[in-house]
Design a protein around this motif. Structure first.
Motif, PDB file in Angstrom:
ATOM      1  N   GLY A 248       0.818  -1.201   0.000  1.00 54.30           N
ATOM      2  CA  GLY A 248       0.000   0.000   0.000  1.00 54.30           C
ATOM      3  C   GLY A 248       0.856   1.258   0.000  1.00 54.30           C
ATOM      4  O   GLY A 248       1.987   1.251   0.482  1.00 54.30           O
ATOM      5  N   PRO A 249       0.319   2.347  -0.553  1.00 53.49           N
ATOM      6  CA  PRO A 249       1.111   3.573  -0.680  1.00 53.49           C
ATOM      7  C   PRO A 249       1.493   4.215   0.647  1.00 53.49           C
ATOM      8  O   PRO A 249       2.554   4.834   0.747  1.00 53.49           O
ATOM      9  CB  PRO A 249       0.182   4.496  -1.492  1.00 53.49           C
ATOM     10  CG  PRO A 249      -1.198   3.941  -1.276  1.00 53.49           C
ATOM     11  CD  PRO A 249      -1.022   2.469  -1.160  1.00 53.49           C
TER      12      PRO A 249
ATOM     13  N   VAL B 272       4.112  12.837  -3.250  1.00 55.04           N
ATOM     14  CA  VAL B 272       2.870  13.120  -3.995  1.00 55.04           C
ATOM     15  C   VAL B 272       2.341  11.853  -4.649  1.00 55.04           C
ATOM     16  O   VAL B 272       1.137  11.570  -4.617  1.00 55.04           O
ATOM     17  CB  VAL B 272       3.097  14.232  -5.036  1.00 55.04           C
ATOM     18  CG1 VAL B 272       1.929  14.304  -6.020  1.00 55.04           C
ATOM     19  CG2 VAL B 272       3.265  15.586  -4.348  1.00 55.04           C
ATOM     20  N   LYS B 273       3.238  11.076  -5.247  1.00 57.17           N
ATOM     21  CA  LYS B 273       2.821   9.828  -5.910  1.00 57.17           C
ATOM     22  C   LYS B 273       2.115   8.896  -4.931  1.00 57.17           C
ATOM     23  O   LYS B 273       1.054   8.323  -5.249  1.00 57.17           O
ATOM     24  CB  LYS B 273       4.041   9.134  -6.513  1.00 57.17           C
ATOM     25  CG  LYS B 273       3.730   7.785  -7.151  1.00 57.17           C
ATOM     26  CD  LYS B 273       5.008   7.135  -7.671  1.00 57.17           C
ATOM     27  CE  LYS B 273       4.716   5.739  -8.249  1.00 57.17           C
ATOM     28  NZ  LYS B 273       5.962   5.084  -8.748  1.00 57.17           N
ATOM     29  N   GLN B 274       2.680   8.738  -3.739  1.00 55.23           N
ATOM     30  CA  GLN B 274       2.078   7.838  -2.759  1.00 55.23           C
ATOM     31  C   GLN B 274       0.752   8.388  -2.230  1.00 55.23           C
ATOM     32  O   GLN B 274      -0.216   7.626  -2.044  1.00 55.23           O
ATOM     33  CB  GLN B 274       3.048   7.589  -1.589  1.00 55.23           C
ATOM     34  CG  GLN B 274       4.433   7.113  -1.991  1.00 55.23           C
ATOM     35  CD  GLN B 274       4.437   5.946  -2.949  1.00 55.23           C
ATOM     36  OE1 GLN B 274       3.609   5.043  -2.850  1.00 55.23           O
ATOM     37  NE2 GLN B 274       5.377   5.954  -3.892  1.00 55.23           N
TER      38      GLN B 274
ATOM     39  N   ASN C 147      -2.541  10.598  10.329  1.00 55.10           N
ATOM     40  CA  ASN C 147      -3.771  10.673  11.120  1.00 55.10           C
ATOM     41  C   ASN C 147      -4.555  11.938  10.802  1.00 55.10           C
ATOM     42  O   ASN C 147      -5.795  11.927  10.755  1.00 55.10           O
ATOM     43  CB  ASN C 147      -3.452  10.619  12.616  1.00 55.10           C
ATOM     44  CG  ASN C 147      -3.153   9.213  13.096  1.00 55.10           C
ATOM     45  OD1 ASN C 147      -3.528   8.231  12.457  1.00 55.10           O
ATOM     46  ND2 ASN C 147      -2.469   9.106  14.224  1.00 55.10           N
ATOM     47  N   LEU C 148      -3.856  13.037  10.565  1.00 50.38           N
ATOM     48  CA  LEU C 148      -4.525  14.283  10.198  1.00 50.38           C
ATOM     49  C   LEU C 148      -5.247  14.168   8.860  1.00 50.38           C
ATOM     50  O   LEU C 148      -6.206  14.906   8.590  1.00 50.38           O
ATOM     51  CB  LEU C 148      -3.507  15.425  10.135  1.00 50.38           C
ATOM     52  CG  LEU C 148      -2.874  15.861  11.454  1.00 50.38           C
ATOM     53  CD1 LEU C 148      -1.790  16.910  11.205  1.00 50.38           C
ATOM     54  CD2 LEU C 148      -3.941  16.418  12.400  1.00 50.38           C
ATOM     55  N   MET C 149      -4.771  13.242   8.025  1.00 46.93           N
ATOM     56  CA  MET C 149      -5.399  13.040   6.708  1.00 46.93           C
ATOM     57  C   MET C 149      -6.520  12.005   6.758  1.00 46.93           C
ATOM     58  O   MET C 149      -7.079  11.634   5.722  1.00 46.93           O
ATOM     59  CB  MET C 149      -4.345  12.587   5.693  1.00 46.93           C
ATOM     60  CG  MET C 149      -3.220  13.559   5.463  1.00 46.93           C
ATOM     61  SD  MET C 149      -2.028  12.892   4.281  1.00 46.93           S
ATOM     62  CE  MET C 149      -0.553  13.816   4.747  1.00 46.93           C
ATOM     63  N   GLY C 150      -6.830  11.525   7.959  1.00 49.11           N
ATOM     64  CA  GLY C 150      -7.922  10.582   8.084  1.00 49.11           C
ATOM     65  C   GLY C 150      -7.507   9.137   8.082  1.00 49.11           C
ATOM     66  O   GLY C 150      -8.347   8.246   7.973  1.00 49.11           O
ATOM     67  N   TYR C 151      -6.185   8.888   8.221  1.00 45.47           N
ATOM     68  CA  TYR C 151      -5.696   7.515   8.277  1.00 45.47           C
ATOM     69  C   TYR C 151      -5.333   7.200   9.714  1.00 45.47           C
ATOM     70  O   TYR C 151      -4.579   7.931  10.358  1.00 45.47           O
ATOM     71  CB  TYR C 151      -4.444   7.361   7.388  1.00 45.47           C
ATOM     72  CG  TYR C 151      -3.699   6.052   7.564  1.00 45.47           C
ATOM     73  CD1 TYR C 151      -4.181   4.879   7.009  1.00 45.47           C
ATOM     74  CD2 TYR C 151      -2.511   5.998   8.301  1.00 45.47           C
ATOM     75  CE1 TYR C 151      -3.504   3.678   7.164  1.00 45.47           C
ATOM     76  CE2 TYR C 151      -1.836   4.799   8.457  1.00 45.47           C
ATOM     77  CZ  TYR C 151      -2.325   3.645   7.885  1.00 45.47           C
ATOM     78  OH  TYR C 151      -1.638   2.469   8.047  1.00 45.47           O
ATOM     79  N   SER C 152      -5.870   6.126  10.224  1.00 48.25           N
ATOM     80  CA  SER C 152      -5.596   5.736  11.605  1.00 48.25           C
ATOM     81  C   SER C 152      -4.476   4.719  11.654  1.00 48.25           C
ATOM     82  O   SER C 152      -4.401   3.813  10.817  1.00 48.25           O
ATOM     83  CB  SER C 152      -6.857   5.128  12.253  1.00 48.25           C
ATOM     84  OG  SER C 152      -6.547   4.596  13.533  1.00 48.25           O
ATOM     85  N   VAL C 153      -3.599   4.868  12.658  1.00 50.02           N
ATOM     86  CA  VAL C 153      -2.525   3.902  12.833  1.00 50.02           C
ATOM     87  C   VAL C 153      -3.103   2.498  13.005  1.00 50.02           C
ATOM     88  O   VAL C 153      -2.525   1.504  12.578  1.00 50.02           O
ATOM     89  CB  VAL C 153      -1.650   4.277  14.044  1.00 50.02           C
ATOM     90  CG1 VAL C 153      -0.605   3.207  14.306  1.00 50.02           C
ATOM     91  CG2 VAL C 153      -0.990   5.625  13.818  1.00 50.02           C
ATOM     92  N   SER C 154      -4.274   2.411  13.589  1.00 48.35           N
ATOM     93  CA  SER C 154      -4.908   1.099  13.803  1.00 48.35           C
ATOM     94  C   SER C 154      -5.382   0.469  12.509  1.00 48.35           C
ATOM     95  O   SER C 154      -5.717  -0.705  12.457  1.00 48.35           O
ATOM     96  CB  SER C 154      -6.097   1.239  14.752  1.00 48.35           C
ATOM     97  OG  SER C 154      -7.103   2.082  14.188  1.00 48.35           O
TER      98      SER C 154
ATOM     99  N   ALA D 187      -2.946   6.801  -2.434  1.00 52.95           N
ATOM    100  CA  ALA D 187      -3.743   6.613  -1.218  1.00 52.95           C
ATOM    101  C   ALA D 187      -5.126   7.235  -1.369  1.00 52.95           C
ATOM    102  O   ALA D 187      -6.134   6.668  -0.917  1.00 52.95           O
ATOM    103  CB  ALA D 187      -3.011   7.220  -0.019  1.00 52.95           C
ATOM    104  N   ALA D 188      -5.193   8.391  -2.019  1.00 50.93           N
ATOM    105  CA  ALA D 188      -6.481   9.050  -2.239  1.00 50.93           C
ATOM    106  C   ALA D 188      -7.367   8.208  -3.154  1.00 50.93           C
ATOM    107  O   ALA D 188      -8.570   8.044  -2.906  1.00 50.93           O
ATOM    108  CB  ALA D 188      -6.257  10.438  -2.829  1.00 50.93           C
TER     109      ALA D 188
END
Length: 211
Positions: free
Chosen positions: A92-93, A144-146, A202-209, A150-151
């Motif tokens: 995953g990116p 940016v590529k990653q 996390n600020l971008m809406g991705y959780s470490v969990s 992800a988006a």
């Protein structure tokens, strides 16, 4: 570190060879980690190597040549980190980003040449007008590529501005690096960069969990 990452330490990322030239760079890097480039003389490095003047100057005739070689090693280490990230991208990116920053942290912890190159680029860039010493440009396309990937995979919030997010992530990484250098905590660089990447993601809406 993976076997591929470890192997890169002596090849793909510009590892120091076991030659006289490499030995000089190792000694110079240790000195340049602790002192500004402008404050270090060629004779100081020569004396630290124990080489005669003739043998030393057969490899390097000026401090500028030494600094240029160290900057090349530092740049190679960053490119290698990005390659490790690309390889980790199969998971995953976002894992690609984390893997690349992790390699950067480990290289900074363990390689004086990388630390010295970072310090030269940060403090003495005016002395090298022929070089593009811009860490954001070095990392922008990879980050940016990653983030774009992800988006597309809905791994980050759909409203994320990828260009601004890339600026934030690289800036946060650079700030972490500078604070670690200021505090002299090089052995904690990997840990600090891991935390930094997780916080920004996390600020971008991705959780470490969600890993």
């Amino acid at each position: 570190m993976s076997d591929s990452a470890t192997a890169g330490r002596s090849s793909g990322q510009g590892g120091l060879p076991g030659s006289k030239r490499g030995q000089i760079l190792e000694v110079a890097a240790v000195i340049l980690c602790k002192n500004r480039y402008e404050d270090v003389s060629l004779e100081q490095v020569r004396q630290a190597t124990g080489l005669t003047e003739d043998h030393f100057q057969a490899e390097f005739a000026s401090m500028r040549e030494i600094a240029e070689a160290i900057l090349d090693l530092e740049r190679a280490s960053m490119k290698f980190a990005q390659q490790v990230g690309e390889d980790a991208g199969v998971a995953g990116p976002l894992e690609a980003l984390r893997a690349a920053f992790r390699v950067v942290g480990r290289n900074i912890e363990s390689r004086p040449a990388v630390r010295a190159g970072i310090r030269i680029a940060s403090e003495s860039r005016e002395a090298f007008p022929n070089r593009r010493l811009d860490p954001f440009l070095t990392w922008r396309s990879f980050v940016v590529k990653q983030l774009e990937a992800a988006a597309r995979q809905s791994l980050i919030h759909p409203s994320t501005d990828v260009d601004r997010a890339a600026w934030l992530l690289v800036s946060a990484g650079l700030g972490t690096k500078e604070l670690v250098r200021f505090c002299g905590e090089w052995d904690r660089m990997s840990e600090r960069l891991d935390d930094t990447v997780d916080c920004v993601l996390n600020l971008m809406g991705y959780s470490v969990s969600d890993r």
